[in-house]
Enzyme design. Structure first.
Site, mmCIF file in Angstrom:
data_model
loop_
_atom_site.group_PDB
_atom_site.id
_atom_site.type_symbol
_atom_site.label_atom_id
_atom_site.label_comp_id
_atom_site.label_asym_id
_atom_site.label_seq_id
_atom_site.Cartn_x
_atom_site.Cartn_y
_atom_site.Cartn_z
ATOM 1 N N ARG A 1 30.460 27.673 33.638
ATOM 2 C CA ARG A 1 30.934 28.465 34.774
ATOM 3 C C ARG A 1 32.450 28.379 34.856
ATOM 4 N NH1 ARG A 1 32.971 27.576 39.450
ATOM 5 N NH2 ARG A 1 32.623 25.336 39.370
ATOM 6 N N VAL A 2 33.070 29.518 35.141
ATOM 7 C CA VAL A 2 34.489 29.564 35.489
ATOM 8 C C VAL A 2 34.594 30.282 36.833
ATOM 9 C CG1 VAL A 2 35.430 29.451 33.151
ATOM 10 C CG2 VAL A 2 34.858 31.669 34.145
ATOM 11 N N SER A 3 35.708 30.041 37.517
ATOM 12 C CA SER A 3 35.854 30.562 38.878
ATOM 13 C C SER A 3 36.360 31.993 38.949
ATOM 14 C CB SER A 3 36.794 29.663 39.672
ATOM 15 O OG SER A 3 36.254 28.373 39.756
ATOM 16 N N THR A 4 37.196 32.383 38.018
ATOM 17 C CA THR A 4 37.800 33.716 38.129
ATOM 18 C C THR A 4 37.636 34.499 36.835
ATOM 19 O OG1 THR A 4 39.953 32.975 37.347
ATOM 20 C CG2 THR A 4 39.560 32.845 39.716
ATOM 21 N N GLN B 1 39.733 33.599 33.662
ATOM 22 C CA GLN B 1 39.416 32.440 32.841
ATOM 23 C C GLN B 1 38.361 32.810 31.808
ATOM 24 O OE1 GLN B 1 38.260 29.978 36.206
ATOM 25 N NE2 GLN B 1 40.078 28.700 35.907
#
Length: 185
Positions: free
Chosen positions: A8-11, A14
């Site tokens: 998982r990445v936040s934005t 990324q």
């Protein structure tokens, strides 16, 4: 027994590439990936990964912060994984490996500390509520009706001139609000 990876990445800016490479190198046969903030409770791919876990399966992440947004969230996710009879491992956090006795011990201690913290918070909150009540502070949301409106509605109910539904429409409140007044009339 299968090994699944969760990345998982936040934005959107990324990339998941480094996480996916590490998870594949760790033996993940299937990857679940998403670009969503960790602060979001609704992480669809994580939910899908957990849903397919079976007895003896393993869910792997690169770091704990990819899985959970708080200690409580981490413990809840790990409890759900354990209920499925599956294991969990974080590549960057070797102590967070439920497939080893040491990892289970560390997570049990962490769970105990989190439970202790919850009890302290609950106790402080209860004490604060009691002190506020002693000072006459009203708890909860404000009433929908003024004191005058409540009296007027009670009188209409007692005198039998209006139904609860009529009064609810008249005062623009739910019928449940009028029903609670009827119990105190």
């Amino acid at each position: 027994m299968a090994t699944y990876g969760y990345a998982r990445v936040s934005t959107d800016g990324q990339t998941l590439d480094a996480q996916c490479d590490a998870l594949l190198a760790a033996g993940a046969q299937r990857l679940f990936q998403e670009k969503v903030s960790g602060a979001k409770a609704d992480r669809k791919e994580l939910a899908r990964a957990i849903r397919i876990l079976d007895q003896g399966d393993l869910l792997v992440v690169t770091r704990l912060d990819r899985l959970a947004r708080s200690t409580r969230d981490l413990l809840n996710v790990l409890a759900t994984i354990a209920e499925k009879g599956a294991g969990f491992r974080s590549l960057a956090d070797p102590w967070a490996d439920t497939t080893t006795p040491h990892g289970r011990l560390m997570l049990t201690v962490l769970g105990g500390l989190a439970e202790f913290e919850r009890e302290l918070i609950k106790s402080r909150t209860s004490e604060g509520r009691l002190r506020a009540a002693e000072r006459g502070v009203h708890m909860g949301r404000p009433g929908k009706l003024s004191r005058h409106q409540r009296e007027e509605a009670r009188q209409a109910l007692v005198n039998g001139g209006a139904t609860q539904a009529d009064l609810a429409r008249r005062f623009n409140v739910s019928q449940a609000t009028i029903s609670r007044l009827a119990m105190t009339a």
